[in-house]
Design an enzyme around this catalytic site. Sequence first.
Site, short mmCIF file in Angstrom:
data_model
loop_
_atom_site.label_atom_id
_atom_site.label_comp_id
_atom_site.label_asym_id
_atom_site.label_seq_id
_atom_site.Cartn_x
_atom_site.Cartn_y
_atom_site.Cartn_z
N GLU A 1 1.08 -4.62 -8.67
CA GLU A 1 0.46 -5.49 -7.65
C GLU A 1 0.56 -6.98 -7.98
OE1 GLU A 1 -3.54 -4.06 -7.08
OE2 GLU A 1 -2.84 -2.18 -6.17
N TYR B 1 0.82 -1.22 0.00
CA TYR B 1 0.00 0.00 0.00
C TYR B 1 0.86 1.28 0.00
CZ TYR B 1 -4.64 -2.16 0.52
OH TYR B 1 -5.81 -2.83 0.31
P1 ATP Z 1 -8.55 -1.11 -2.40
O1 ATP Z 1 -7.33 -0.34 -2.85
O2 ATP Z 1 -8.34 -1.87 -1.10
O3 ATP Z 1 -9.13 -1.95 -3.49
P2 ATP Z 1 -10.15 1.26 -2.81
O4 ATP Z 1 -9.35 1.42 -4.07
O5 ATP Z 1 -11.64 1.23 -2.89
O6 ATP Z 1 -9.71 -0.07 -2.04
P3 ATP Z 1 -8.37 3.18 -1.60
O7 ATP Z 1 -8.70 4.63 -1.60
O8 ATP Z 1 -7.33 2.65 -2.53
O9 ATP Z 1 -9.75 2.36 -1.76
O10 ATP Z 1 -7.97 2.80 -0.12
C1 ATP Z 1 -7.29 1.59 0.15
C2 ATP Z 1 -7.89 0.97 1.39
O11 ATP Z 1 -7.61 1.80 2.51
C3 ATP Z 1 -9.41 0.84 1.40
O12 ATP Z 1 -9.89 -0.30 0.73
C4 ATP Z 1 -9.69 0.73 2.87
O13 ATP Z 1 -9.39 -0.57 3.39
C5 ATP Z 1 -8.68 1.73 3.43
N1 ATP Z 1 -9.26 3.08 3.54
C6 ATP Z 1 -9.56 3.93 2.54
N2 ATP Z 1 -10.06 5.09 2.99
C7 ATP Z 1 -10.08 4.96 4.34
C8 ATP Z 1 -10.49 5.80 5.41
N3 ATP Z 1 -10.98 7.03 5.18
N4 ATP Z 1 -10.37 5.32 6.67
C9 ATP Z 1 -9.87 4.10 6.92
N5 ATP Z 1 -9.46 3.25 5.96
C10 ATP Z 1 -9.57 3.67 4.70
#
Ligand code: ATP
Length: 138
Positions: free
Chosen positions: A127, A50
């Site tokens: 990834e 991440y």
């Molecule tokens: P992923 O990358 O896991 O597929 P996504 O692309 O929908 O999810 P991202 O914005 O990339 O979302 O965020 C990665 C991950 O970080 C999210 O899936 C979630 O687990 C966590 N996350 C995102 N926003 C928040 C937040 N505001 N508070 C807590 N955790 C968050």
Amino acid sequence: MLEKTLSIIKPDAVKAGYSGKIIAILEENGFEIKAMKKIKLTKKQAEGFYIVHKDRPFYDSLTTFMSSGSIIVMVLEKENAIADYRELMGATDPSNAKPGTIRALYAKNIEENAVHGSDSKESTDFEIPYFFSALEIL
Ligand code: ATP
Ligand code: MG
């Protein structure tokens, strides 16, 4: 275009026993599983995965969560796999996810949201090799 994408069933969903139901949804929606493994990440490995989120306020909490239990990592293949899998996952926050999406069905909250999916070709290029060598992908 036939595409590959990276899917992760996150620790919350594995612990809750939703893995089989989530895999069934993927297959019912035409995704072929090209590779799959169950692993537990260290905190460092979760941070590496991440890394794009390293400056976000939720980075420490997210990577602690992602290293808190087993995950199931898969390479999925389908026409338009990247966008179609994002659609099938639903919105990051399950309270905004469309009914019937994986997150609407199985996510607990915005962080413990059941699944991950690559969001672009650039993301899959980082990834997929993060978890799988070319030899492991059918
Ligand atoms: P992923 O990358 O896991 O597929 P996504 O692309 O929908 O999810 P991202 O914005 O990339 O979302 O965020 C990665 C991950 O970080 C999210 O899936 C979630 O687990 C966590 N996350 C995102 N926003 C928040 C937040 N505001 N508070 C807590 N955790 C968050
Ligand atoms: Mg993302």
